[in-house]
Design a protein around this motif. Structure first.
Motif, PDB file in Angstrom:
ATOM      1  N   PRO A  30       0.752  -1.121   0.034  1.00  0.00           N
ATOM      2  CA  PRO A  30       0.038   0.135  -0.144  1.00  0.00           C
ATOM      3  C   PRO A  30       0.889   1.257  -0.078  1.00  0.00           C
ATOM      4  O   PRO A  30       1.866   1.434   0.797  1.00  0.00           O
ATOM      5  CB  PRO A  30      -0.708  -0.211   1.126  1.00  0.00           C
ATOM      6  N   ILE A  31       0.651   2.365  -0.890  1.00  0.00           N
ATOM      7  CA  ILE A  31       1.152   3.445  -0.989  1.00  0.00           C
ATOM      8  C   ILE A  31       0.084   4.653  -1.157  1.00  0.00           C
ATOM      9  O   ILE A  31      -0.538   4.568  -1.936  1.00  0.00           O
ATOM     10  CB  ILE A  31       2.131   3.301  -2.237  1.00  0.00           C
ATOM     11  N   THR A  32       0.241   5.709  -0.263  1.00  0.00           N
ATOM     12  CA  THR A  32      -0.302   7.084  -0.472  1.00  0.00           C
ATOM     13  C   THR A  32       0.379   7.952  -1.417  1.00  0.00           C
ATOM     14  O   THR A  32       1.770   8.125  -0.976  1.00  0.00           O
ATOM     15  CB  THR A  32      -0.962   7.524   0.707  1.00  0.00           C
ATOM     16  N   ARG A  33      -0.086   8.372  -2.462  1.00  0.00           N
ATOM     17  CA  ARG A  33       1.060   9.221  -3.555  1.00  0.00           C
ATOM     18  C   ARG A  33       0.137  10.614  -3.535  1.00  0.00           C
ATOM     19  O   ARG A  33      -0.986  10.768  -3.908  1.00  0.00           O
ATOM     20  CB  ARG A  33       0.895   8.312  -4.789  1.00  0.00           C
ATOM     21  N   LEU A  34       1.086  11.715  -3.282  1.00  0.00           N
ATOM     22  CA  LEU A  34       0.832  12.965  -3.368  1.00  0.00           C
ATOM     23  C   LEU A  34       1.335  13.509  -4.598  1.00  0.00           C
ATOM     24  O   LEU A  34       2.612  13.186  -4.718  1.00  0.00           O
ATOM     25  CB  LEU A  34       1.164  13.846  -2.181  1.00  0.00           C
ATOM     26  N   SER A  35       0.829  14.203  -5.489  1.00  0.00           N
ATOM     27  CA  SER A  35       1.396  14.612  -6.569  1.00  0.00           C
ATOM     28  C   SER A  35       1.021  16.074  -6.761  1.00  0.00           C
ATOM     29  O   SER A  35      -0.041  16.823  -6.436  1.00  0.00           O
ATOM     30  CB  SER A  35       0.635  14.146  -7.939  1.00  0.00           C
ATOM     31  N   CYS A  36       2.011  16.780  -7.031  1.00  0.00           N
ATOM     32  CA  CYS A  36       2.077  18.381  -7.083  1.00  0.00           C
ATOM     33  C   CYS A  36       2.189  18.880  -8.469  1.00  0.00           C
ATOM     34  O   CYS A  36       2.997  18.424  -9.254  1.00  0.00           O
ATOM     35  CB  CYS A  36       3.249  19.165  -6.331  1.00  0.00           C
ATOM     36  N   LEU A  37       1.059  19.768  -8.916  1.00  0.00           N
ATOM     37  CA  LEU A  37       0.916  20.006 -10.423  1.00  0.00           C
ATOM     38  C   LEU A  37       1.187  21.580 -10.367  1.00  0.00           C
ATOM     39  O   LEU A  37       0.659  22.256  -9.368  1.00  0.00           O
ATOM     40  CB  LEU A  37      -0.362  19.699 -10.845  1.00  0.00           C
ATOM     41  N   GLU A  38       1.660  22.108 -11.356  1.00  0.00           N
ATOM     42  CA  GLU A  38       1.864  23.506 -11.689  1.00  0.00           C
ATOM     43  C   GLU A  38       1.163  23.738 -13.063  1.00  0.00           C
ATOM     44  O   GLU A  38       0.955  22.741 -14.025  1.00  0.00           O
ATOM     45  CB  GLU A  38       3.309  24.095 -11.900  1.00  0.00           C
TER      46      GLU A  38
END
Length: 581
Positions: free
Chosen positions: A356-364
């Motif tokens: 299990p992995i929680t992934r945060l992605s940052c977008l510009e």
């Protein structure tokens, strides 16, 4: 490039021992959970309902398969292994302060504000204690004399069968007074579902408490993370939300002061291949003057909506892939890497090779209604059901946002350690919930300066089950920062940029301005007339950390309103002053 944080040499030998549950183990835990009911509607797709709030959500527990979106090899990634972190390094940074008997039993926090403008923080949440037969939605207020939170009021139940959760504090009718926004349900009226209600409360003139109903916006959908805002630059604020009920939709409603209510103006039926959208962030990221309304889906979709003036309504303007499933975490940050662009953060969870992995992605933004992923944070060992919310907060007062994140029994703060367009993060703080000792689980967290001392406290929503699993109560634990957090040792307690209102105001012909800077900075203070024309410059130089005082002499200017603007680092503030001769 992957940047791995806190991995010992023997990590791979320990991985199978330390990492949390597999998919099947998670499912068994979920099925035995006291708070939830679970139903498989497709293979490894589950509909989950909260027994206390009635809130529905969906979880995709399939093994993740790459579509056409983010791949680890494409984007710089910070990898965090919270179960392998030596938490003793964070010991003493935040100490338990007090507990308030309100909370939430879903994956979201209570809300904090000052609706009655008396300078005291108010906490709004669910006051539930089944042993005492209490089920209310209540307000507590900070008492600076006793340094405690006093119960002030319960919200009115008029015509509602049950309340959901508090969602927002916002000036909905734009009369200069804040409102409290909460969801609820009317009793069932047909065979499909009861009427869903979005209730807006205003201050009662006698009690100075937000217990008067301004209006009830009624529709047929559970509202997931609804938010009021001025999204279309037209008269009347708009309510934007993802809905689940008679179908799955994204919708907007506009407040009309003439009828003192909101009217639905936009409905987007979610396509079958997306299936379900939830969550919302609402900043203008691409700089076109309209808010980017960001939602996320069960299968990893990111769908951004925006008001389109050419059609006079909202529309979906961008579709992307988050590189994970269950993309229900949404928030914004204000130019973390210093390249002049605000950021969108979306987060979700999936299983990768049964891990299990929680992934945060940052977008510009890289153009009008165009967005690209700049960085990814992977939290290994976390697939959350009870708590999954994130937010931005400048904990150490250096002008750059930190990221707070609550995932089930883990609360974390991430600190940016990179440079412009070079992304990197480290753990600033980590708190693991000892369930055996606390006898409760985390439902969400936030940070707020609730005692108005200049430093944000950590507020964690939790609970306790007792009486042989027959009874349940909610509360919020509050933790205060100590000297170890690093914000209390600044000279003269200067922890942020500040420009204070000039005094006297109105003035003739001189007035005094005071300001503070927490570190050596180039400071500019400029005076403009009401037409935006520059009429004077009071400061334009590099200054050391400290308190400063200057005079503004208007003897050579005509009477009128003048705007005084201060910029220093990333800080900008403008105040109004009135010259009367």
């Amino acid at each position: 490039m992957k940047r791995i944080v806190f991995i010992p040499v023997y990590f791979y030998m320990l991985l199978s021992i330390i990492l949390p549950q597999t998919v099947q183990e998670k499912l068994e835990d979920l099925k035995s959970n006291y708070f939830t009911e679970i139903k498989e509607i497709k293979h490894n797709i589950y509909k989950i309902s909260n027994k206390f709030t009635g809130m529905l959500t969906y979880k995709n527990m399939c093994e993740y398969k790459i579509k056409n979106g983010i791949k680890n090899s494409q984007v710089d990634t910070t990898v965090i292994y919270p179960d392998l972190v030596d938490t003793s390094r964070f010991s003493g940074m935040y100490d338990f302060w007090t507990s308030v008997p309100i909370g939430e039993s879903g994956p979201f926090p209570i809300i904090v504000g000052d609706v009655n403008n008396n300078g005291k923080a108010e906490l709004y949440g669910a006051r539930i204690n089944t042993y005492l037969h209490i089920n209310e939605r209540s307000m507590y207020e900070y008492n600076p004399d006793k340094k405690t939170f006093d119960f002030k009021t319960d919200m009115p139940w008029d015509s509602l069968g049950d309340y959901g959760s508090f969602k927002q504090i916002y000036d909905v009718n734009q009369n200069g007074e804040k409102n409290v926004f909460i969801t609820g349900n009317k009793p069932d009226t047909d065979t499909l579902s009861g009427i869903r209600v979005a209730r807006t409360l205003k201050i009662n003139d006698t009690t100075n408490l937000p217990t008067d109903i301004l209006f009830d916006y009624k529709q047929w959908y559970q509202m997931n993370d609804p938010k009021w805002g001025e999204y279309d630059n037209k008269e009347g604020t708009d309510l934007f939300y993802c809905g689940e009920g008679r179908g799955i939709i994204v919708a907007a409603a506009r407040y009309d002061k003439n009828i003192n209510n909101a009217t639905t103006i936009f409905i987007y039926p979610v396509p079958e291949d997306i299936f379900y959208l939830a969550g919302l962030s609402n900043w203008d990221i691409d700089g076109d003057g309209y808010a980017d309304l960001v939602t996320g889906g069960l299968y990893g979709d990111i769908v951004i909506f925006e008001y389109d003036n050419s059609i006079g309504n909202y529309r979906d303007v961008w579709h992307g892939d988050a590189g994970t499933y269950n993309v229900y975490i949404h928030f914004n940050t204000n130019d973390i890497d210093g390249n002049g662009k605000k950021e969108i953060w979306v987060g979700g969870a999936a299983f990768y090779n049964n891990v299990p992995i929680t992934r945060l992605s940052c977008l510009e933004s890289n153009g009008d209604n165009q967005y690209e992923t700049k960085h990814v944070i992977d939290i290994v060992g976390r697939f959350s059901f009870d708590a999954y919310n994130g937010f931005a907060v400048d904990v150490d007062k250096d002008g750059t946002d930190e990221i707070g994140l609550c995932l089930d029994q883990t609360f974390m703060i991430f600190k940016f350690t990179g440079t412009e367009n070079q992304w990197a993060f480290d753990l600033f703080y980590l708190k693991l919930n000892d369930v055996e000792q606390s006898q409760g689980i985390y439902f969400g967290a936030l940070m707020n300066d609730v005692d108005n001392d200049g430093y944000e406290e950590i507020l964690i929503m939790t609970d306790k089950i007792f009486n042989n699993y027959q009874d349940h109560k909610l509360f919020t634990n509050i933790y205060k920062p100590t000297d170890l957090v690093g914000v209390r040792n600044i000279e003269n307690h200067i922890f942020s940029y500040k420009l204070y209102q000039n005094y006297p105001n109105p003035f003739n012909p001189t007035t005094k301005l005071e300001y503070e800077i927490p570190k050596r900075s180039v400071v500019k203070i400029t005076v403009y007339n009401i037409l935006g024309e520059k009429v004077g410059e009071l400061v334009n130089k590099e200054q050391s950390r400290g308190n400063y005082s200057i005079k503004f002499n208007g003897s050579n200017l005509p009477s009128g309103v003048y705007l005084i603007k201060m910029t220093a680092g990333k800080y900008t503030k403008t105040i109004k002053s009135l010259l009367i001769k």
